[in-house]
Scaffold this motif. Structure first.
Motif, mmCIF file in Angstrom:
data_model
loop_
_atom_site.group_PDB
_atom_site.id
_atom_site.type_symbol
_atom_site.label_atom_id
_atom_site.label_comp_id
_atom_site.label_asym_id
_atom_site.label_seq_id
_atom_site.Cartn_x
_atom_site.Cartn_y
_atom_site.Cartn_z
ATOM 1 N N ILE A 34 -56.040 -9.678 -44.199
ATOM 2 C CA ILE A 34 -55.175 -8.810 -44.802
ATOM 3 C C ILE A 34 -55.141 -7.442 -45.821
ATOM 4 N N LEU A 35 -56.551 -8.609 -46.556
ATOM 5 C CA LEU A 35 -57.098 -8.033 -48.031
ATOM 6 C C LEU A 35 -57.575 -6.692 -47.407
ATOM 7 N N ASN A 36 -58.082 -6.519 -46.636
ATOM 8 C CA ASN A 36 -58.834 -5.453 -46.228
ATOM 9 C C ASN A 36 -58.357 -4.329 -45.429
ATOM 10 N N GLY A 37 -57.092 -4.660 -44.936
ATOM 11 C CA GLY A 37 -55.765 -3.901 -44.038
ATOM 12 C C GLY A 37 -55.878 -3.526 -42.380
ATOM 13 N N ARG A 38 -56.786 -5.294 -42.166
ATOM 14 C CA ARG A 38 -56.792 -5.360 -40.567
ATOM 15 C C ARG A 38 -55.647 -6.293 -40.136
ATOM 16 N N VAL A 39 -54.233 -6.230 -40.482
ATOM 17 C CA VAL A 39 -53.276 -6.920 -40.244
ATOM 18 C C VAL A 39 -52.096 -5.836 -40.540
ATOM 19 N N SER A 40 -51.839 -5.271 -39.349
ATOM 20 C CA SER A 40 -50.500 -4.077 -39.570
ATOM 21 C C SER A 40 -49.359 -4.517 -40.178
ATOM 22 N N PRO A 41 -49.121 -4.277 -41.188
ATOM 23 C CA PRO A 41 -47.779 -4.252 -42.191
ATOM 24 C C PRO A 41 -46.145 -4.417 -40.572
ATOM 25 N N ARG A 42 -46.458 -3.770 -39.328
ATOM 26 C CA ARG A 42 -45.488 -3.942 -38.599
ATOM 27 C C ARG A 42 -45.794 -5.709 -37.788
ATOM 28 N N GLU A 43 -46.974 -6.100 -38.237
ATOM 29 C CA GLU A 43 -47.349 -7.596 -37.134
ATOM 30 C C GLU A 43 -46.315 -8.080 -37.452
ATOM 31 N N ARG A 44 -45.737 -8.994 -37.068
ATOM 32 C CA ARG A 44 -45.469 -10.080 -36.619
ATOM 33 C C ARG A 44 -46.121 -11.405 -36.824
ATOM 34 N N LEU A 45 -46.552 -12.057 -37.922
ATOM 35 C CA LEU A 45 -47.348 -13.209 -37.985
ATOM 36 C C LEU A 45 -46.637 -14.830 -37.989
ATOM 37 N N THR A 46 -46.921 -14.937 -36.918
ATOM 38 C CA THR A 46 -45.805 -16.946 -36.397
ATOM 39 C C THR A 46 -46.777 -17.421 -35.528
ATOM 40 N N GLU A 47 -46.142 -18.391 -36.096
ATOM 41 C CA GLU A 47 -47.541 -20.067 -36.302
ATOM 42 C C GLU A 47 -47.995 -19.843 -34.734
ATOM 43 N N PRO A 48 -47.085 -20.325 -33.591
ATOM 44 C CA PRO A 48 -48.165 -19.906 -32.337
ATOM 45 C C PRO A 48 -48.725 -18.744 -32.207
ATOM 46 N N LYS A 49 -48.692 -17.443 -32.259
ATOM 47 C CA LYS A 49 -49.916 -16.444 -32.185
ATOM 48 C C LYS A 49 -50.828 -17.197 -33.014
ATOM 49 N N LEU A 50 -51.576 -17.485 -33.837
ATOM 50 C CA LEU A 50 -51.880 -17.648 -34.715
ATOM 51 C C LEU A 50 -53.180 -19.244 -34.994
ATOM 52 N N SER A 51 -52.170 -19.873 -34.772
ATOM 53 C CA SER A 51 -52.747 -20.940 -34.255
ATOM 54 C C SER A 51 -53.611 -20.151 -32.898
ATOM 55 N N ARG A 52 -52.862 -19.735 -31.858
ATOM 56 C CA ARG A 52 -54.135 -18.809 -30.975
ATOM 57 C C ARG A 52 -54.786 -18.861 -30.907
ATOM 58 N N ALA A 53 -54.572 -17.106 -32.122
ATOM 59 C CA ALA A 53 -55.857 -16.778 -32.403
ATOM 60 C C ALA A 53 -56.739 -17.217 -33.114
ATOM 61 N N PHE A 54 -56.938 -18.148 -33.959
ATOM 62 C CA PHE A 54 -57.884 -19.119 -34.649
ATOM 63 C C PHE A 54 -57.915 -20.527 -33.752
ATOM 64 N N ASP A 55 -57.406 -20.398 -32.153
ATOM 65 C CA ASP A 55 -58.087 -21.439 -31.692
ATOM 66 C C ASP A 55 -57.672 -23.125 -32.690
ATOM 67 N N VAL A 56 -56.565 -23.356 -33.856
ATOM 68 C CA VAL A 56 -56.318 -24.440 -34.619
ATOM 69 C C VAL A 56 -55.025 -24.382 -33.781
ATOM 70 N N SER A 57 -54.717 -26.102 -34.498
ATOM 71 C CA SER A 57 -54.005 -26.672 -34.349
ATOM 72 C C SER A 57 -52.417 -25.318 -35.166
ATOM 73 N N ARG A 58 -50.969 -26.113 -35.572
ATOM 74 C CA ARG A 58 -50.055 -24.650 -35.671
ATOM 75 C C ARG A 58 -50.394 -25.644 -37.802
ATOM 76 N N THR A 59 -51.216 -26.335 -38.046
ATOM 77 C CA THR A 59 -50.974 -27.282 -39.588
ATOM 78 C C THR A 59 -52.003 -26.459 -40.435
ATOM 79 N N PRO A 60 -53.143 -25.985 -39.805
ATOM 80 C CA PRO A 60 -53.343 -25.648 -40.860
ATOM 81 C C PRO A 60 -53.184 -23.976 -41.061
ATOM 82 N N VAL A 61 -52.901 -23.273 -39.771
ATOM 83 C CA VAL A 61 -52.068 -22.923 -39.948
ATOM 84 C C VAL A 61 -50.808 -22.276 -40.695
ATOM 85 N N ARG A 62 -50.304 -23.413 -40.995
ATOM 86 C CA ARG A 62 -49.148 -23.057 -42.184
ATOM 87 C C ARG A 62 -49.465 -23.577 -43.268
ATOM 88 N N GLU A 63 -50.246 -24.095 -43.525
ATOM 89 C CA GLU A 63 -50.597 -24.198 -45.196
ATOM 90 C C GLU A 63 -51.110 -22.923 -45.083
#
Length: 240
Positions: A34-63
């Motif tokens: 985010i700080l380096n501008g690699r996430v577009s302001p128009r991008e949707r950040l959801t727990e399922p999407k980020l869980s898949r991107a990071f290959d982790v469960s939703r809990t660390p993403v939610r936190e």
């Protein structure tokens, strides 16, 4: 967002990975994106999407998202979260604070003769910018990180750690906008030249002149600074 499906180190049986817990790794990496501008302001950040991107469960993403919300870097939306884009009003306040913090580092040395700048730190920073002058980098938004490094070093050299921490925090909040100000050759070369001039003046203990040069560099007129910020926000919207 350029995070691959295995963007984090593999977790061990206790749910931790090299370099810290999964929750900390997700937070730090997403914050960096985010700080380096690699996430577009128009991008949707959801727990399922980020869980898949990071290959982790939703809990660390939610936190991680909860912490980023507290940091003021993301905001809740109808679909999840999105990167916060500062309004011009909030940008004006942040830029005004930044100018105050920048100038204070030099001003305190003028007011108090016992405040001595760290010459070794400034000398190393000067050498870095002289190298950049000799081999000017191509215009790129990532140049903002080098620029922030100069201002952090200049503040650190004055010896007030709290002042430096406050400046770093402000610069991080406006980085997503400022980075789009470094997409022209003229802006890069002017920044390098001005940084060198300021460092040479401080090292020569010509602090009054250094303060004037620094003030001109960060913006004597808040209106001019905001005009530049408006242009940068327009570029951010196009590039986003």
């Amino acid at each position: 967002m350029p995070i691959g499906p295995h963007g984090l180190a593999a977790a061990g049986p206790t749910g931790t990975a090299a370099g810290g817990s999964l929750r900390e790794q997700v937070y730090q990496q997403l914050r960096d994106e985010i700080l380096n501008g690699r996430v577009s302001p128009r991008e949707r950040l959801t727990e399922p999407k980020l869980s898949r991107a990071f290959d982790v469960s939703r809990t660390p993403v939610r936190e991680a998202l909860s912490r980023l919300l507290s940091d003021g870097l993301v905001e809740r939306t109808d679909f999840g979260y999105a990167v916060v884009v500062p309004s011009l009003a909030s940008l004006r306040d942040l830029y005004e604070l930044r100018i105050t913090l920048e100038l204070r580092g030099v001003a305190r040395a003028i007011e108090n003769p016992q405040v001595q700048h760290d010459r070794a730190l400034l000398g190393a920073e000067l050498a870095r910018w002289q190298e950049l002058r000799d081999d000017v980098p191509e215009p790129d938004p990532s140049f903002v990180v080098l620029d922030e490094g100069f201002h952090r070093a200049l503040s650190q050299a004055s010896g007030n750690a709290q002042l430096t921490d406050a400046l770093v925090a402000v610069n991080q909040k406006i980085r997503a906008v400022r980075m789009h100000d470094f997409v022209e050759d003229e802006r890069i070369t002017a920044t390098i030249a001005e940084h060198i001039e300021i460092l040479e003046l401080v090292l020569a203990e010509r602090l009054g002149e250094a303060l004037t040069a620094l003030h001109q560099h960060v913006g004597e007129s808040l209106e001019v600074v905001m005009q530049r910020a408006s242009h940068a926000m327009a570029r951010m919207a196009v590039n986003g």
